[in-house]
Design a protein around this motif. Sequence first.
Motif, mmCIF file in Angstrom:
data_model
loop_
_atom_site.group_PDB
_atom_site.id
_atom_site.type_symbol
_atom_site.label_atom_id
_atom_site.label_comp_id
_atom_site.label_asym_id
_atom_site.label_seq_id
_atom_site.Cartn_x
_atom_site.Cartn_y
_atom_site.Cartn_z
ATOM 1 N N HIS A 1 18.035 61.969 57.065
ATOM 2 C CA HIS A 1 19.110 62.426 56.178
ATOM 3 C C HIS A 1 20.433 62.354 56.924
ATOM 4 N N VAL A 2 21.521 62.552 56.194
ATOM 5 C CA VAL A 2 22.857 62.400 56.774
ATOM 6 C C VAL A 2 23.013 63.333 57.977
ATOM 7 N N ASN A 3 23.489 62.773 59.076
ATOM 8 C CA ASN A 3 23.749 63.539 60.290
ATOM 9 C C ASN A 3 24.810 64.596 60.012
ATOM 10 N N HIS A 4 24.643 65.755 60.617
ATOM 11 C CA HIS A 4 25.550 66.886 60.371
ATOM 12 C C HIS A 4 27.014 66.538 60.620
ATOM 13 N N ALA A 5 27.314 65.726 61.616
ATOM 14 C CA ALA A 5 28.705 65.393 61.929
ATOM 15 C C ALA A 5 29.345 64.537 60.834
ATOM 16 N N VAL A 6 28.544 63.810 60.088
ATOM 17 C CA VAL A 6 29.072 62.939 59.039
ATOM 18 C C VAL A 6 29.691 63.755 57.900
ATOM 19 N N TYR A 7 29.162 64.944 57.639
ATOM 20 C CA TYR A 7 29.746 65.798 56.604
ATOM 21 C C TYR A 7 31.209 66.124 56.949
ATOM 22 N N HIS A 8 31.477 66.325 58.231
ATOM 23 C CA HIS A 8 32.857 66.560 58.669
ATOM 24 C C HIS A 8 33.709 65.313 58.396
ATOM 25 N N GLN A 9 33.139 64.127 58.622
ATOM 26 C CA GLN A 9 33.870 62.885 58.355
ATOM 27 C C GLN A 9 34.131 62.717 56.861
ATOM 28 N N TYR A 10 33.167 63.083 56.029
ATOM 29 C CA TYR A 10 33.369 63.010 54.580
ATOM 30 C C TYR A 10 34.553 63.906 54.175
ATOM 31 N N ALA A 11 34.584 65.119 54.718
ATOM 32 C CA ALA A 11 35.687 66.030 54.397
ATOM 33 C C ALA A 11 37.015 65.466 54.897
ATOM 34 N N GLU A 12 37.014 64.902 56.096
ATOM 35 C CA GLU A 12 38.236 64.300 56.648
ATOM 36 C C GLU A 12 38.724 63.158 55.757
ATOM 37 N N HIS A 13 37.811 62.348 55.287
ATOM 38 C CA HIS A 13 38.181 61.244 54.399
ATOM 39 C C HIS A 13 38.837 61.780 53.121
ATOM 40 N N ALA A 14 38.243 62.802 52.528
ATOM 41 C CA ALA A 14 38.823 63.388 51.313
ATOM 42 C C ALA A 14 40.204 63.977 51.590
ATOM 43 N N ARG A 15 40.356 64.656 52.746
ATOM 44 C CA ARG A 15 41.667 65.235 53.099
ATOM 45 C C ARG A 15 42.726 64.150 53.207
ATOM 46 N N MET A 16 42.417 63.095 53.941
ATOM 47 C CA MET A 16 43.402 62.033 54.149
ATOM 48 C C MET A 16 43.750 61.330 52.835
ATOM 49 N N GLU A 17 42.772 61.107 51.984
ATOM 50 C CA GLU A 17 43.049 60.479 50.690
ATOM 51 C C GLU A 17 43.857 61.408 49.791
ATOM 52 N N HIS A 18 43.594 62.696 49.869
ATOM 53 C CA HIS A 18 44.366 63.675 49.104
ATOM 54 C C HIS A 18 45.835 63.636 49.542
ATOM 55 N N PHE A 19 46.056 63.659 50.846
ATOM 56 C CA PHE A 19 47.433 63.586 51.354
ATOM 57 C C PHE A 19 48.095 62.262 50.959
ATOM 58 N N ARG A 20 47.384 61.145 51.099
ATOM 59 C CA ARG A 20 47.959 59.838 50.731
ATOM 60 C C ARG A 20 48.332 59.811 49.257
ATOM 61 N N ALA A 21 47.457 60.345 48.393
ATOM 62 C CA ALA A 21 47.733 60.346 46.951
ATOM 63 C C ALA A 21 48.983 61.153 46.624
ATOM 64 N N SER A 22 49.262 62.164 47.416
ATOM 65 C CA SER A 22 50.463 62.977 47.178
ATOM 66 C C SER A 22 51.704 62.384 47.842
ATOM 67 N N GLY A 23 51.524 61.239 48.538
ATOM 68 C CA GLY A 23 52.656 60.583 49.193
ATOM 69 C C GLY A 23 52.832 60.990 50.636
ATOM 70 N N LEU A 24 51.824 61.644 51.191
ATOM 71 C CA LEU A 24 51.921 62.138 52.571
ATOM 72 C C LEU A 24 51.044 61.318 53.516
#
Length: 154
Positions: free
Chosen positions: A25-48
């Motif tokens: 199953h997905v390695n525990h550290a990958v969940y942190h990467q998934y969250a990081e990806h969502a954060r960065m895309e959220h900031f990019r979508a807002s123009g940041l």
Amino acid sequence: MSAEQAARFAVRIGVRSYEMDVNGHVNHAVYHQYAEHARMEHFRASGLSEHALAGHGLTVVLLSTTVHFRAELRAGETVDIDSEIAFTRRKPFTMSHRIRRVVDGAGTPVDQLAAEAECTMGVLDLGTRRLVADPYARLSAVATDPALLGPAPD
């Protein structure tokens, strides 16, 4: 749509085979990467984007993160990772993420919470290397879509 609803943002990704651990199953550290990806895309979508922030002498930094695991994820599944930003009057702010399985490995639509991540963030002044006061105001001044940042702190 309320400001709180506008602040929620989501991305969809496929779980890749190289993200698995020895238990299949997905390695525990990958969940942190998934969250990081969502954060960065959220900031990019807002123009940041990183570039836009750096142009104003700022960057966003992660101060702490905690993940609560709810269900295993496996290769071939599809997940939605959402993010929601919450500001207070303090320098740190939070971003919360829910990682939801939306398609299982057989291609069947499902809706299952796989993990929740809570992240404490700050806005760093690149010149002074210190967190800035009123991160909401600093970020919304740079953002092209400040509604994605959610409501101003009370």
